[in-house]
Design an enzyme around this catalytic site. Structure first.
Site, short mmCIF file in Angstrom:
data_model
loop_
_atom_site.label_atom_id
_atom_site.label_comp_id
_atom_site.label_asym_id
_atom_site.label_seq_id
_atom_site.Cartn_x
_atom_site.Cartn_y
_atom_site.Cartn_z
N LEU A 75 0.57 -1.61 0.19
CA LEU A 75 0.08 0.02 0.27
C LEU A 75 0.79 1.02 -0.14
CD1 LEU A 75 -2.17 -1.34 3.24
CD2 LEU A 75 -2.79 -0.94 -0.25
N SER A 113 9.30 8.59 -1.19
CA SER A 113 9.01 7.73 0.03
C SER A 113 9.56 6.59 0.20
CB SER A 113 8.66 6.55 -1.05
OG SER A 113 7.66 7.01 -1.77
N ILE A 124 4.63 -1.64 3.22
CA ILE A 124 3.77 0.16 3.71
C ILE A 124 4.75 1.08 2.94
CG2 ILE A 124 2.80 1.98 4.97
CD1 ILE A 124 0.74 -0.83 4.57
N GLU A 125 4.19 1.48 2.13
CA GLU A 125 4.91 3.22 1.56
C GLU A 125 4.35 4.52 1.90
OE1 GLU A 125 6.42 4.68 -3.04
OE2 GLU A 125 5.26 2.64 -2.86
N ILE A 126 5.01 5.48 2.13
CA ILE A 126 4.42 6.59 2.65
C ILE A 126 5.43 7.81 2.19
CG2 ILE A 126 3.79 8.58 4.28
CD1 ILE A 126 4.04 5.64 6.53
#
Length: 132
Positions: A75, A113, A124-126
């Site tokens: 995500l 990222s 999880i990619e932010i």
């Protein structure tokens, strides 16, 4: 034909750890709602105009994915804060970053990222959008 993503479904093995991560660490709101046939209480994480519905492994709601599996998602979330603040928040909360910051290409252009894993092992990619 398609306008946008409304929600997706995440399957977890550990409801308590999952709720802690998405609310305490990522700052999403947890919402309980009644849905299905027969009606049952469900949970979802709300953020922006989207949500992530939660299924517990072995207690999934129908219809569901053919093989609902904890840890099978990658995500990418766009942060509301600068990435440096996201990094400091994760460090304060003791959540390890496994890669980044790195440059990537998102749905609307370039992004910067970091990567981490949720309690089920989902990637999880932010990201923050890079203004051109």
């Amino acid at each position: 034909m398609i306008s946008h993503l409304d929600h997706l479904v995440l399957t977890t093995e550990n409801e308590t750890a999952c709720i802690d991560f998405y609310t305490r660490v990522l700052g999403m709101a947890v919402e309980a709602f009644i849905a299905g046939n027969p009606p049952a209480e469900r949970k979802a994480f709300k953020f922006g105009n989207q949500k992530i519905n939660l299924h517990i492994k072995g207690k999934e709601f129908e219809p569901k994915a053919r093989i609902p599996s904890p840890g099978a998602l990658d995500l990418c979330f766009i942060a509301t804060l600068p990435l440096e603040r996201v990094i400091s928040t994760l460090q304060e909360k003791g959540w390890p970053i496994i890669e980044g910051p790195v440059l990537r290409t998102g749905a609307t252009g370039r992004i910067r990222s970091i990567y981490l894993r949720d309690p089920d092992g989902n990637l999880i990619e932010i990201s923050e959008q890079i203004k051109n």
